[in-house]
Design a protein around this motif. Structure first.
Motif, short mmCIF file in Angstrom:
data_model
loop_
_atom_site.label_atom_id
_atom_site.label_comp_id
_atom_site.label_asym_id
_atom_site.label_seq_id
_atom_site.Cartn_x
_atom_site.Cartn_y
_atom_site.Cartn_z
N PHE A 272 14.81 10.08 -9.53
CA PHE A 272 13.80 9.78 -10.55
C PHE A 272 12.79 10.93 -10.51
N PHE A 273 12.70 11.67 -11.61
CA PHE A 273 11.77 12.78 -11.74
C PHE A 273 10.58 12.29 -12.56
N VAL A 274 9.41 12.25 -11.94
CA VAL A 274 8.20 11.76 -12.60
C VAL A 274 7.32 12.95 -12.94
N ARG A 275 6.91 13.03 -14.18
CA ARG A 275 6.11 14.17 -14.65
C ARG A 275 4.64 13.97 -14.27
N THR A 276 4.39 13.99 -12.98
CA THR A 276 3.02 13.84 -12.51
C THR A 276 2.86 14.56 -11.18
N GLY A 277 1.68 15.12 -10.96
CA GLY A 277 1.41 15.86 -9.73
C GLY A 277 -0.08 16.13 -9.61
N SER A 278 -0.41 17.07 -8.76
CA SER A 278 -1.83 17.30 -8.47
C SER A 278 -2.62 17.77 -9.69
N ARG A 279 -1.97 18.41 -10.66
CA ARG A 279 -2.70 18.86 -11.83
C ARG A 279 -3.11 17.70 -12.74
N ASP A 280 -2.57 16.53 -12.53
CA ASP A 280 -2.89 15.36 -13.34
C ASP A 280 -3.98 14.50 -12.71
N GLU A 281 -4.54 14.96 -11.61
CA GLU A 281 -5.57 14.21 -10.91
C GLU A 281 -6.97 14.73 -11.27
N SER A 282 -7.97 14.01 -10.84
CA SER A 282 -9.35 14.47 -10.91
C SER A 282 -9.79 14.81 -9.49
N GLU A 283 -10.95 15.43 -9.37
CA GLU A 283 -11.46 15.75 -8.03
C GLU A 283 -11.64 14.48 -7.20
N GLU A 284 -12.03 13.41 -7.86
CA GLU A 284 -12.30 12.16 -7.16
C GLU A 284 -11.06 11.58 -6.50
N ILE A 285 -9.90 11.75 -7.15
CA ILE A 285 -8.67 11.15 -6.60
C ILE A 285 -7.67 12.23 -6.21
N ALA B 282 -4.31 2.05 -10.36
CA ALA B 282 -4.65 2.49 -11.72
C ALA B 282 -3.92 3.80 -12.06
N TYR B 283 -3.84 4.69 -11.10
CA TYR B 283 -3.12 5.96 -11.31
C TYR B 283 -1.64 5.70 -11.55
N PHE B 284 -1.06 4.80 -10.75
CA PHE B 284 0.34 4.45 -10.94
C PHE B 284 0.58 3.90 -12.34
N GLU B 285 -0.27 2.97 -12.76
CA GLU B 285 -0.11 2.36 -14.08
C GLU B 285 -0.27 3.39 -15.19
N ARG B 286 -1.07 4.40 -14.93
CA ARG B 286 -1.31 5.44 -15.95
C ARG B 286 -0.18 6.46 -16.00
N GLN B 287 0.39 6.83 -14.86
CA GLN B 287 1.32 7.96 -14.81
C GLN B 287 2.79 7.58 -14.72
N TYR B 288 3.11 6.41 -14.17
CA TYR B 288 4.51 6.06 -13.97
C TYR B 288 5.05 5.25 -15.14
N SER B 289 4.72 5.69 -16.35
CA SER B 289 5.29 5.12 -17.56
C SER B 289 6.75 5.55 -17.67
N PRO B 290 7.64 4.70 -18.21
CA PRO B 290 9.04 5.11 -18.35
C PRO B 290 9.20 6.37 -19.20
N GLY B 291 8.30 6.57 -20.16
CA GLY B 291 8.37 7.77 -20.98
C GLY B 291 7.94 9.03 -20.26
N TRP C 22 10.65 -2.16 -18.40
CA TRP C 22 9.41 -1.49 -18.04
C TRP C 22 8.61 -1.18 -19.31
N GLN C 23 7.33 -1.52 -19.29
CA GLN C 23 6.50 -1.34 -20.47
C GLN C 23 6.01 0.11 -20.59
N PRO C 24 6.18 0.71 -21.76
CA PRO C 24 5.71 2.10 -21.95
C PRO C 24 4.22 2.17 -22.27
N PHE C 25 3.62 3.28 -21.96
CA PHE C 25 2.23 3.53 -22.34
C PHE C 25 2.05 5.03 -22.48
N ALA C 26 1.04 5.41 -23.24
CA ALA C 26 0.85 6.82 -23.59
C ALA C 26 0.40 7.62 -22.37
N ILE C 27 0.91 8.85 -22.29
CA ILE C 27 0.56 9.78 -21.22
C ILE C 27 0.04 11.07 -21.85
#
Length: 414
Positions: free
Chosen positions: A30-43, A174-183, A209-214
Motif C-alpha cells: 500500500f503506497f500512501v501519498r503522504t510524508g513529512s512535507r504534508d505535515e505542519s511544524e506542530e505535528i 485527525a492526520y490519519f483521517e485526513r491523509q489515509y483516504s482511499p483516493g 472505505w469512505q473517500p475525502f478530499a486531499i
C-alpha cells in the motif's frame, strides 16, 4: 513477460500490478501519498510515527496477531516513510496472496489505541536521539532544512523531540483521517499476481472505505546558499555536505543527471573516488541526486580527518569546476551507462525490487515505466545530453554544511 494492469474502485482506491507469471514470488504494498512535507511544524514527524502505529494492531487483530501473521507468511515485510510517501509492503509465495490481502488491508485501518500511542512515543523519541547522535544523519537533516528553507521539504521525516513529545493521539487520528483516504493510496502488486482475484478481494476489503478530499501544495523552492559550521568535539572525523539544485521526479533531465552524478561521485570508480578515496585522502566522497515532486537536489558528501578537510574541499571544488568547464568524456559516459543499466536490471530481478520502482513512479507521476523503457532512455542519452545538464543544474555556488571537531574552517566551496 510483464503485463501491466490497472483498476480503480468507486472510492478512488487505485490497484496496479506488473504481472510476471514466470516469477516464483509476489510482492504487495500500500503506497500512501503522504510524508513529512504534508505535515505542519506542530505535528512534524507524525507520518513516520503513524507508520509505527500501524504495526500495533487493528480492531480485528492485536499487535501480536499482526506480527505473527506476517511472520507466518514466511517472506519479507516492512514499511518506510519519506518526505512524500509512506509504504507498507510484504513479499511472499503467490499461493498466500489472499491471506496477504486480508492482513494488509486490515492493517491499513489501525486501532490507534492511546496506550499503544504512548508506548510507541518513547520508541520514536529514542530513535530521534539515536540518529541525531550520528553526525552524518544529523547534518544531512540540517543541510536539507537550510537548503529548503520556507518549503515543506525542510521538515525532518522523524520530526523533533519537541514535536513528537507534544503530539497527542487525537492529532494523529485527525492526520490519519485526513491523509489515509482511499483516493490518496495505491495498492501495488508485482510478480506472480492473480490480478482478477486481487481486484475482487481489494473491493471486498477496502471498497467501503469512505473517500475525502486531499490537498498537497507543490511549488519549486528558492534554494538557499551559504556556509554553516557546527562544532561537535566528540566527533573524530569532519563531515562536509554541499547541496545544489537538481531535477524533479517529472523532469526528463533526471536520467542524464543520474549519469552525471555516477561519473563524478559514485562510491566506486568515480572522479571523487579516484582523487579522494582510493588514495586515502578521505574516508568517503560521493555525489548523488535526489528527486521530489516539485524540485530536486544534487548532494555532495565528504568525510575525512579534520586536518585534511580544507585541502580535500579544495580538491573536490577543483574536480567539480573541471567538470563544469570541460564536461565528461565518452569513456566515462559508457562506464556510467553500464553501471546504471546493471543496477536497473539487478534491482528488477525480484518482484520486491519492481514493487518499489513501479509503486514509487506511479505514486509520484501516475505513470508506468517498464524496465525496457528505462533502459532505452539511458542507452540513448548522449554526451551532449549529460554535459548540457551542467548548465541547467550547475555544481557551483552550493550550500555547504560542515560538522566535526574543528572550531574554525574556511569556506572552500568556491
Amino acid at each position: 513477460m510483464y503485463i501491466f494492469q490497472t483498476e480503480k474502485l468507486d472510492n478512488g482506491l487505485e490497484i496496479i500490478a506488473e504481472v510476471n507469471e514466470d516469477a516464483y514470488s509476489m510482492s504487495l504494498g500500500f503506497f500512501v501519498r503522504t510524508g513529512s512535507r504534508d505535515e505542519s511544524e506542530e505535528i512534524a514527524g507524525v507520518s513516520h510515527f503513524l507508520e509505527h502505529m500501524l504495526f500495533k494492531g487493528t480492531n480485528r487483530r492485536s499487535a501480536e496477531d499482526v506480527n505473527r501473521e506476517l511472520d507466518e507468511m514466511g517472506g519479507n515485510s516492512n514499511a518506510f516513510t519519506s518526505e512524500e510517501m509512506t509504504v507498507y509492503y510484504a513479499s511472499f509465495l503467490p499461493e498466500l496472496q489472499s491471506r496477504a490481502v486480508d492482513l494488509l488491508s486490515d492493517f491499513m485501518r489501525p486501532a490507534l489505541r492511546k496506550k499503544d500511542f504512548e508506548t510507541e512515543k518513547s520508541v520514536i523519541l529514542e530513535e530521534i536521539s539515536m540518529y541525531f547522535d550520528q553526525p552524518p544523519y544529523a547534518m544531512d537533516e540540517k543541510s536539507r532544512e537550510l537548503f529548503f528553507k520556507n518549503h515543506p521539504l525542510e521538515r525532518s521525516v522523524l520530526g523533533t523531540i519537541q514535536s513528537i513529545g507534544d503530539l497527542s493521539v487525537e492529532q494523529m487520528r485527525a492526520y490519519f483521517e485526513r491523509q489515509y483516504s482511499p483516493g490518496n493510496m495505491t495498492v501495488v502488486a508485482c510478480g506472480c499476481v492473480d490480478f482478477d482475484l486481487l481486484v475482487k478481494e481489494i473491493q471486498e476489503k477496502c471498497g467501503h472505505w469512505q473517500p475525502f478530499a486531499i490537498q498537497r501544495e507543490t511549488f519549486r523552492p528558492q534554494s538557499q546558499r551559504g556556509f554553516h559550521l557546527e562544532v561537535r568535539e566528540t566527533t573524530t572525523q569532519e563531515y562536509v555536505f554541499q547541496l545544489t539544485d537538481g531535477p524533479s521526479v517529472a523532469d526528463p533531465d533526471r536520467y542524464a543527471v543520474a549519469l552525471l552524478a555516477n561519473i563524478i561521485g559514485d562510491d566506486v570508480g568515480s572522479r571523487l573516488f579516484w582523487e579522494l578515496v582510493d588514495n586515502g585522502k578521505a574516508d568517503s566522497a560521493t555525489l548523488s541526486s535526489c528527486e521530489f515532486l516539485d524540485t530536486g537536489m544534487l548532494f555532495t558528501a565528504l568525510c575525512c580527518m579534520p586536518d585534511d578537510v580544507e585541502q580535500n574541499m579544495k580538491l573536490m571544488r577543483h574536480i567539480l569546476n573541471d567538470v563544469e568547464k570541460n564536461g565528461v568524456t565518452e569513456e566515462e559516459l559508457s562506464r556510467a551507462k553500464n553501471k546504471i543499466l546493471s543496477r536497473i536490471v539487478l534491482a528488477s530481478e525480484r518482484p520486491r525490487g519492481r514493487l518499489f520502482s513501479v509503486g514509487s513512479e506511479w505514486t509520484q507521476t501516475k505513470k508506468y515505466s517498464p524496465i525496457e523503457n528505462d533502459m532505452k532512455i539511458v542507452r540513448e542519452l548522449t554526451l551532449d545530453d549529460v554535459n548540457a545538464t551542467l548548465k541547467t543544474y550547475p555544481l557551483s555556488n552550493p550550500l555547504t554544511v560542515a560538522v566535526g571537531p574543528l572550531k574554525e574552517l574556511n569556506d572552500c566551496s568556491f
